[in-house]
Write a protein that holds these residues in place. Structure first.
Motif: not given
Length: 458
Positions: A304, A391-393
């Motif tokens: 991430d 970009s996260k999870n």
């Protein structure tokens, strides 16, 4: 005889005093233009909140009100390079500022005013004449290392600002004491604003900030610009104050190839890329994909993350920023495989009209998969743009020049369907890595990069 002598001596002293006073205060021949006529608010309009602005005693009075955001009395005209001087007096409980090179766009936070602000800070912190980036990057030039400027502020009295904005250089003085010296090229022009800061419900309503003697110079600036003894703060290929606090890292140092290698090499390519004046450029070689120096990738992998890259296109150019790259895939001809933030001259490059999904090869799109917002705020060819990827999870967003232009859920059913309909269908588990390299693409066209920064998200 004695009276005549006495009168002669008195007259001599008077004339000498007048002469000396005139000599000590030479006339200012600077061709200033008044931004405020002393009687009306002609040439100004209000943006943001609902604080009140009025004219009294040849001054502009800004007054706080509850339940409203920051208010900005804004110049009708836009200004690029200029020298600005003004006087102000502020209530000791208030915070305010002078916006310069600021803007308001419908697609940026619903028109919120943003840009450089010369701080007015009567608090114990004493950062008056520091430079803040309103509604954008936060503090750029603070004042804790300039005690002389901090001491120069006069509480409950008139203060004088001189602000120079020439090219990428911003300088400020408070009561003739050098305060800020910033080199930053984020914004070249915009309007000037007088800010009344929003106040909390527990603060007293009706406090005032007063401005007068507002004047500007826009011609022959080199003749009137002042030198500053301060060491400049440079933002190019450096982290800002808030970026350091928030865990950002430089992904390219602006000088060397440290941290990067060729996507199909152990080290950085010997040709095809150039570093000059803090700019990293992939050189033109005919427009083919990865046939000259080849793509370059980070030596480190990221899961991430939040990534920012400034890029500049030449006419007809093509490149890209890829993420979640696995350089072990596709060891043959062509580019390394990964999700791609497209960089393209939409007007001149034929790829803009191609792709397995309509518009998915235009600038800032997720290449061959998702089209970016057609109303994206792209700057002209030859100007710098900022790509921003979050970009996260598995939730991914593409931003262009501070505006979100697309988002998607990586690994979702909708995503997998898009991949199955694209040129990437032949690559198993495309774009599904938990970690991968960041890549700057060699597509045979001259494209430049700077301010490459990443914030790993734990």
């Amino acid at each position: 005889m004695k009276k005549t002598t006495i009168y002669s001596k008195v007259l001599f002293i008077v004339l000498a005093t007048v002469f000396l006073n005139c000599k000590e205060t030479p006339k200012d021949n600077t061709p200033w233009q008044a931004l405020f006529d002393g009687e009306t608010l002609n040439g100004w309009h209000q943006l943001g909140g609902k604080a009140t602005y009025a004219v009294r005693d040849q001054s502009i009075i800004g007054t706080t009100v509850h339940n409203t955001p920051n208010s900005f009395l804004t110049s009708d005209k836009m200004y690029g390079d200029f020298i600005l001087e003004l006087d102000y007096k502020v209530d000791s409980t208030m915070n305010s500022g002078i916006q310069i090179r600021s803007n308001s766009f419908p697609d940026y936070r619903d028109g919120r005013v943003h840009g450089y602000q010369v701080e007015i800070d009567p608090s114990k912190r004493a950062w008056s004449a520091g430079i803040y980036d309103e509604s954008r990057r936060g503090w750029l030039n603070t004042m804790e290392n300039n005690p002389e400027a901090q001491k120069a502020f006069k509480q409950n009295d008139w203060n004088h600002y001189r602000i120079e904005a020439i090219g990428d250089t911003l300088k400020t003085w408070i009561n003739d004491v050098p305060a800020s010296y910033l080199i930053d090229d984020k914004t070249a022009s915009g309007f000037i604003c007088l800010q009344v800061h929003g106040i909390h419900a527990d603060k007293k309503e009706g406090t005032e900030i007063i401005w007068k003697n507002i004047k500007i110079l826009t011609d022959n600036l080199s003749e009137y610009a002042k030198k500053s003894p301060l060491e400049p703060i440079i933002t190019k290929n450096h982290l800002t104050i808030d970026e350091k606090k928030n865990g950002w890292q430089l992904l390219w140092d602006g000088k060397t190839t440290n941290g990067w290698r060729g996507a199909k090499l152990e080290e950085f390519p010997e040709n095809g890329w150039k570093i000059e004046d803090g700019v990293l450029s992939v050189l033109a070689s005919g427009g083919a994909e990865s046939t000259a120096g080849g793509d370059i990738v980070t030596k480190e992998q990221f899961g991430d993350f939040e990534l920012k890259v400034d890029f500049k296109l030449t006419p007809g150019a093509n490149s890209g920023i890829k993420y979640y790259v696995d350089t072990n895939i596709n060891k043959g001809a062509g580019s390394s495989i990964g999700l791609e933030y497209q960089i393209l001259d939409d007007a001149l490059h034929p790829d803009a009209k191609l792709g397995n999904h309509d518009g998915s090869r235009t600038v800032s799109s997720l290449y061959d998969l998702i089209q970016a917002d057609v109303n994206k705020p792209i700057h002209p060819i030859g100007a710098w743009n900022t790509a921003h990827i979050i970009s996260k999870n598995n939730h991914v967003e593409h931003w262009l020049n501070d505006v979100k232009v697309l988002e998607y859920e990586r690994k979702s059913e909708d995503y997998l369907k898009l991949v199955s309909e694209s040129k990437y269908a032949k690559w198993p588990n495309f774009g599904e890595l938990d970690k991968g390299e960041i890549l700057l693409q060699d597509h045979g066209d001259l494209v430049s990069f700077k301010n490459v920064k990443i914030r790993p998200i734990n």
